[in-house]
Design a protein around this motif. Structure first.
Motif, PDB file in Angstrom:
ATOM      1  N   ALA A  96       0.846  -1.234  -0.075  1.00 53.80           N
ATOM      2  CA  ALA A  96       0.028  -0.241   0.157  1.00 53.80           C
ATOM      3  C   ALA A  96       0.868   1.125  -0.158  1.00 53.80           C
ATOM      4  O   ALA A  96       0.532   2.221   0.840  1.00 53.80           O
ATOM      5  CB  ALA A  96      -0.994  -0.085   1.285  1.00 53.80           C
ATOM      6  N   CYS A  97       1.817   1.224  -0.968  1.00 50.48           N
ATOM      7  CA  CYS A  97       2.731   2.236  -0.784  1.00 50.48           C
ATOM      8  C   CYS A  97       2.146   3.702  -0.897  1.00 50.48           C
ATOM      9  O   CYS A  97       2.824   4.863  -0.712  1.00 50.48           O
ATOM     10  CB  CYS A  97       3.621   2.015  -2.027  1.00 50.48           C
ATOM     11  SG  CYS A  97       4.742   0.616  -1.949  1.00 50.48           S
ATOM     12  N   ALA A  98       1.040   3.888  -1.627  1.00 51.02           N
ATOM     13  CA  ALA A  98       0.552   5.254  -1.885  1.00 51.02           C
ATOM     14  C   ALA A  98      -0.027   5.667  -0.753  1.00 51.02           C
ATOM     15  O   ALA A  98      -0.273   6.840  -0.434  1.00 51.02           O
ATOM     16  CB  ALA A  98      -0.445   5.322  -2.917  1.00 51.02           C
ATOM     17  N   LEU A  99      -0.342   5.002   0.356  1.00 54.78           N
ATOM     18  CA  LEU A  99      -0.655   5.285   1.681  1.00 54.78           C
ATOM     19  C   LEU A  99       0.540   5.417   2.845  1.00 54.78           C
ATOM     20  O   LEU A  99       0.169   5.715   3.846  1.00 54.78           O
ATOM     21  CB  LEU A  99      -1.834   4.166   2.256  1.00 54.78           C
ATOM     22  CG  LEU A  99      -2.823   3.976   1.361  1.00 54.78           C
ATOM     23  CD1 LEU A  99      -3.747   2.832   1.824  1.00 54.78           C
ATOM     24  CD2 LEU A  99      -3.811   5.110   1.393  1.00 54.78           C
ATOM     25  N   ALA A 100       1.807   5.564   2.109  1.00 55.43           N
ATOM     26  CA  ALA A 100       2.702   5.374   3.268  1.00 55.43           C
ATOM     27  C   ALA A 100       2.786   6.578   4.110  1.00 55.43           C
ATOM     28  O   ALA A 100       2.452   7.670   3.681  1.00 55.43           O
ATOM     29  CB  ALA A 100       3.991   5.351   2.490  1.00 55.43           C
ATOM     30  N   PRO A 101       3.197   6.435   5.489  1.00 55.54           N
ATOM     31  CA  PRO A 101       3.583   5.163   6.113  1.00 55.54           C
ATOM     32  C   PRO A 101       2.283   4.617   6.670  1.00 55.54           C
ATOM     33  O   PRO A 101       1.070   5.277   6.531  1.00 55.54           O
ATOM     34  CB  PRO A 101       4.221   5.676   7.147  1.00 55.54           C
ATOM     35  CG  PRO A 101       3.921   7.196   7.541  1.00 55.54           C
ATOM     36  CD  PRO A 101       3.432   7.705   6.364  1.00 55.54           C
ATOM     37  N   VAL A 102       2.225   3.370   6.529  1.00 53.88           N
ATOM     38  CA  VAL A 102       1.048   2.410   6.592  1.00 53.88           C
ATOM     39  C   VAL A 102       1.152   1.156   7.711  1.00 53.88           C
ATOM     40  O   VAL A 102       2.351   0.634   7.728  1.00 53.88           O
ATOM     41  CB  VAL A 102       0.459   1.963   5.298  1.00 53.88           C
ATOM     42  CG1 VAL A 102       1.374   1.064   4.754  1.00 53.88           C
ATOM     43  CG2 VAL A 102      -0.784   1.295   5.393  1.00 53.88           C
ATOM     44  N   MET A 103       0.176   0.903   8.391  1.00 53.89           N
ATOM     45  CA  MET A 103       0.125  -0.187   9.197  1.00 53.89           C
ATOM     46  C   MET A 103      -1.172  -0.957   9.074  1.00 53.89           C
ATOM     47  O   MET A 103      -2.020  -0.344   8.633  1.00 53.89           O
ATOM     48  CB  MET A 103       0.445   0.187  10.867  1.00 53.89           C
ATOM     49  CG  MET A 103      -0.846   0.990  11.503  1.00 53.89           C
ATOM     50  SD  MET A 103      -0.416   1.204  13.126  1.00 53.89           S
ATOM     51  CE  MET A 103      -1.835   1.773  13.806  1.00 53.89           C
ATOM     52  N   VAL A 104      -0.998  -1.973   9.489  1.00 53.43           N
ATOM     53  CA  VAL A 104      -2.276  -2.891   9.373  1.00 53.43           C
ATOM     54  C   VAL A 104      -2.590  -3.585  10.643  1.00 53.43           C
ATOM     55  O   VAL A 104      -1.782  -4.007  11.495  1.00 53.43           O
ATOM     56  CB  VAL A 104      -2.309  -4.056   8.307  1.00 53.43           C
ATOM     57  CG1 VAL A 104      -3.455  -5.078   8.307  1.00 53.43           C
ATOM     58  CG2 VAL A 104      -1.908  -3.388   6.902  1.00 53.43           C
ATOM     59  N   VAL A 105      -3.717  -3.470  11.043  1.00 53.04           N
ATOM     60  CA  VAL A 105      -4.480  -4.082  12.243  1.00 53.04           C
ATOM     61  C   VAL A 105      -5.355  -4.796  12.058  1.00 53.04           C
ATOM     62  O   VAL A 105      -6.410  -4.897  11.364  1.00 53.04           O
ATOM     63  CB  VAL A 105      -4.904  -2.978  13.303  1.00 53.04           C
ATOM     64  CG1 VAL A 105      -5.407  -3.842  14.766  1.00 53.04           C
ATOM     65  CG2 VAL A 105      -4.077  -1.950  13.631  1.00 53.04           C
ATOM     66  N   ASN A 106      -5.124  -6.416  12.242  1.00 53.61           N
ATOM     67  CA  ASN A 106      -5.846  -7.534  11.723  1.00 53.61           C
ATOM     68  C   ASN A 106      -6.579  -7.508  10.475  1.00 53.61           C
ATOM     69  O   ASN A 106      -7.781  -7.375  10.283  1.00 53.61           O
ATOM     70  CB  ASN A 106      -6.958  -7.639  12.863  1.00 53.61           C
ATOM     71  CG  ASN A 106      -6.422  -8.071  14.250  1.00 53.61           C
ATOM     72  OD1 ASN A 106      -5.229  -8.178  14.350  1.00 53.61           O
ATOM     73  ND2 ASN A 106      -7.195  -8.617  15.253  1.00 53.61           N
ATOM     74  N   GLY A 107      -5.823  -6.848   9.488  1.00 57.61           N
ATOM     75  CA  GLY A 107      -6.209  -6.744   8.098  1.00 57.61           C
ATOM     76  C   GLY A 107      -6.884  -5.497   7.830  1.00 57.61           C
ATOM     77  O   GLY A 107      -7.067  -5.058   6.559  1.00 57.61           O
ATOM     78  N   GLU A 108      -6.972  -4.639   8.763  1.00 59.19           N
ATOM     79  CA  GLU A 108      -7.603  -3.258   8.449  1.00 59.19           C
ATOM     80  C   GLU A 108      -6.389  -2.257   8.354  1.00 59.19           C
ATOM     81  O   GLU A 108      -5.547  -2.090   9.294  1.00 59.19           O
ATOM     82  CB  GLU A 108      -8.487  -2.850   9.713  1.00 59.19           C
ATOM     83  CG  GLU A 108      -8.663  -1.375   9.567  1.00 59.19           C
ATOM     84  CD  GLU A 108     -10.257  -1.265   9.430  1.00 59.19           C
ATOM     85  OE1 GLU A 108     -10.951  -0.359   9.193  1.00 59.19           O
ATOM     86  OE2 GLU A 108     -10.950  -2.462   9.645  1.00 59.19           O
ATOM     87  N   TYR A 109      -6.240  -1.691   7.152  1.00 54.02           N
ATOM     88  CA  TYR A 109      -5.294  -0.647   6.862  1.00 54.02           C
ATOM     89  C   TYR A 109      -5.447   0.725   7.400  1.00 54.02           C
ATOM     90  O   TYR A 109      -6.663   1.251   7.321  1.00 54.02           O
ATOM     91  CB  TYR A 109      -5.184  -0.625   5.247  1.00 54.02           C
ATOM     92  CG  TYR A 109      -4.243  -1.701   4.835  1.00 54.02           C
ATOM     93  CD1 TYR A 109      -3.094  -1.720   4.126  1.00 54.02           C
ATOM     94  CD2 TYR A 109      -5.123  -2.800   4.511  1.00 54.02           C
ATOM     95  CE1 TYR A 109      -2.579  -2.782   3.552  1.00 54.02           C
ATOM     96  CE2 TYR A 109      -4.395  -4.220   3.917  1.00 54.02           C
ATOM     97  CZ  TYR A 109      -3.167  -3.742   3.654  1.00 54.02           C
ATOM     98  OH  TYR A 109      -2.685  -5.007   3.074  1.00 54.02           O
TER      99      TYR A 109
END
Length: 171
Positions: free
Chosen positions: A121-134
């Motif tokens: 999800a490079c366009a959303l950088a910086p990004v993290m995912v919590v249990n599949g939720e970006y």
């Protein structure tokens, strides 16, 4: 005792054949959020497969874990785009807020943190995912709001990818 019963119930759903070992471990992972040692021992005996072979399989696949994970598994991206946009600042703030390091679990069992090479999800950088939720375009200030949403066992709004903790648009 209850865990032993759950483990047995999962295992006996499958024929006692080696080819089902990965599927069984995936089901155990889903049930416990990791694969307990007693489950590996039980599976080894049921399939008549050496424990070492199951262990090597469990450590080979990133989706499997031999260590307990939190109810909410937080994956912080450190791929090139995220790294350039300060993902390590995000990770540092997250660790400070939770009082744990990457690879650890909070004392209440609610959160665990991991770093990953890329979340795609490079366009959303910086990004993290919590249990599949970006959660993207993060700032350190966003983290408390996001964590509080999970602590309250409520969903963080899906459109938070473009909102900061005050609900204002991130630019």
């Amino acid at each position: 005792m209850e865990n032993e019963q759950r483990i047995k119930e999962i295992i006996i759903k499958y024929p006692a054949e080696r080819r089902f070992s990965l599927a069984v471990m995936q089901d155990i992972q889903r049930a416990f959020n990791y694969i307990p040692k007693e489950a590996m021992i039980e599976l080894s005996e049921y399939l008549n497969v050496p424990f070492s072979q199951l262990y090597s399989m469990a450590t080979f696949y990133k989706a499997l874990s031999l260590n307990p994970k939190g109810k909410y598994v937080i994956k912080v991206c450190d791929g090139t785009a995220c790294h350039i946009r300060s993902s390590m600042v995000i990770l540092s703030e997250l660790q400070k807020l939770l009082g744990i390091e990457a690879g650890e679990i909070t004392a209440d069992g609610l959160f665990s943190v991991e770093t990953v090479n890329c979340l795609g999800a490079c366009a959303l950088a910086p990004v993290m995912v919590v249990n599949g939720e970006y959660h993207g375009k993060l700032t350190p200030q966003d983290l408390s709001y996001i964590l509080d949403g999970y602590r309250e066992n409520s969903e963080v709004p899906k459109d938070d990818l473009n909102l900061n903790r005050e609900g204002e648009a991130n630019v």
